[in-house]
Design an enzyme around this catalytic site. Structure first.
Site, PDB file in Angstrom:
ATOM      1  N   PHE A   1      42.722  39.566  45.241  1.00 16.83           N
ATOM      2  CA  PHE A   1      43.488  38.053  45.849  1.00 16.83           C
ATOM      3  C   PHE A   1      41.349  37.439  45.737  1.00 16.83           C
ATOM      4  O   PHE A   1      40.604  38.380  46.214  1.00 16.83           O
ATOM      5  CB  PHE A   1      43.612  38.448  47.296  1.00 16.83           C
ATOM      6  CG  PHE A   1      44.686  38.257  46.873  1.00 16.83           C
ATOM      7  CD1 PHE A   1      46.329  36.905  46.928  1.00 16.83           C
ATOM      8  CD2 PHE A   1      45.330  39.626  46.889  1.00 16.83           C
ATOM      9  CE1 PHE A   1      47.381  37.144  46.865  1.00 16.83           C
ATOM     10  CE2 PHE A   1      46.988  39.629  46.931  1.00 16.83           C
ATOM     11  CZ  PHE A   1      47.974  38.585  46.750  1.00 16.83           C
ATOM     12  N   ASP A   2      41.834  35.974  45.050  1.00 12.97           N
ATOM     13  CA  ASP A   2      40.358  35.442  45.536  1.00 12.97           C
ATOM     14  C   ASP A   2      40.420  35.045  46.848  1.00 12.97           C
ATOM     15  O   ASP A   2      41.708  35.122  47.620  1.00 12.97           O
ATOM     16  CB  ASP A   2      40.760  34.245  44.815  1.00 12.97           C
ATOM     17  CG  ASP A   2      39.612  33.566  45.112  1.00 12.97           C
ATOM     18  OD1 ASP A   2      38.113  33.675  45.369  1.00 12.97           O
ATOM     19  OD2 ASP A   2      39.926  31.516  45.644  1.00 12.97           O
TER      20      ASP A   2
END
Length: 218
Positions: free
Chosen positions: A10-11
């Protein structure tokens, strides 16, 4: 950590949390310190996502000789408290819980400096959901998305079918450098069509849609 689970990266900014208030305030502060014009709404939006040095150079057109000063001013303001001016996107905690229940391994891959990322994740209560967090270094040696994606992949060699969930073109391209598909987060600040044009494998309208799209990507 569930050995052998699917690896979902995940960013952070724009994907897990809305961090724009703190980032924008710090960008405005840095611009004022350098005597630059007030950043436009479009410039502020484009400062969320890319590495900080690139943002100042390409978005605000800060000359190379002044980049270090701009970054120092930004980080001073940001670390003093602006970085905690964040809210978790609706549906994100439920998404993370559902993925973990399915046995996925979760990690963060962000262009934000790793110490800042850890503070944000701890402040929002999201940190326990992740097996590892990979971010930029303050010296700039690590700052690009492909570098933090590489670190996450190295940290989880048993993870299968890695996918990155991110909200800007930099996420799509950084993942693609390692042959990793990216699910675009449409709830982030990307312009219409940005994620598709960059080559996102799919685009999720909401966090809840990520689970379904992951199954389709396989």
């Amino acid at each position: 950590m569930s050995k052998g689970g699917r690896l979902v990266l995940f960013d952070l900014d724009g994907t897990l949390v809305d961090s724009t208030p703190g980032i924008w305030a710090s960008v405005r502060f840095a611009a004022a310190q350098l005597g630059l014009p007030e950043p436009t709404p479009e410039q502020l939006r484009d400062m969320v996502g890319p590495p900080l040095e690139e943002g100042f150079a390409l978005v605000l057109q800060v000359p190379a000789a002044y980049l270090s000063r701009a970054i120092a001013a930004y980080r001073a303001h940001y670390s003093a408290g602006a970085l905690l001016d964040v809210t978790v996107h609706d549906g994100v905690p439920e998404l993370l819980a559902a993925l973990r229940e399915d046995g996925a391994m979760l990690a963060v891959a962000t262009s934000k400096p790793e110490p800042f990322a850890l503070r944000v994740l701890e402040h929002t209560g999201l940190l326990p959901a992740f097996s590892s967090v990979h971010g930029a270094t303050f010296d700039g040696a690590v700052r690009h998305k492909d570098q933090v994606v590489a670190a996450a992949l190295t940290a989880h060699p048993d993870g299968w079918g890695p996918v990155l969930v991110g909200d800007r073109r930099h996420d799509v391209l950084g993942a693609a450098a390692h042959g990793v598909p990216c699910i675009g987060a449409r709830w982030g600040p990307a312009e219409d069509g940005e994620l598709e044009a960059a080559g996102a494998a799919a685009v999720a309208a909401t966090p809840a849609d990520v689970v379904t799209l992951l199954r389709k990507i396989g």
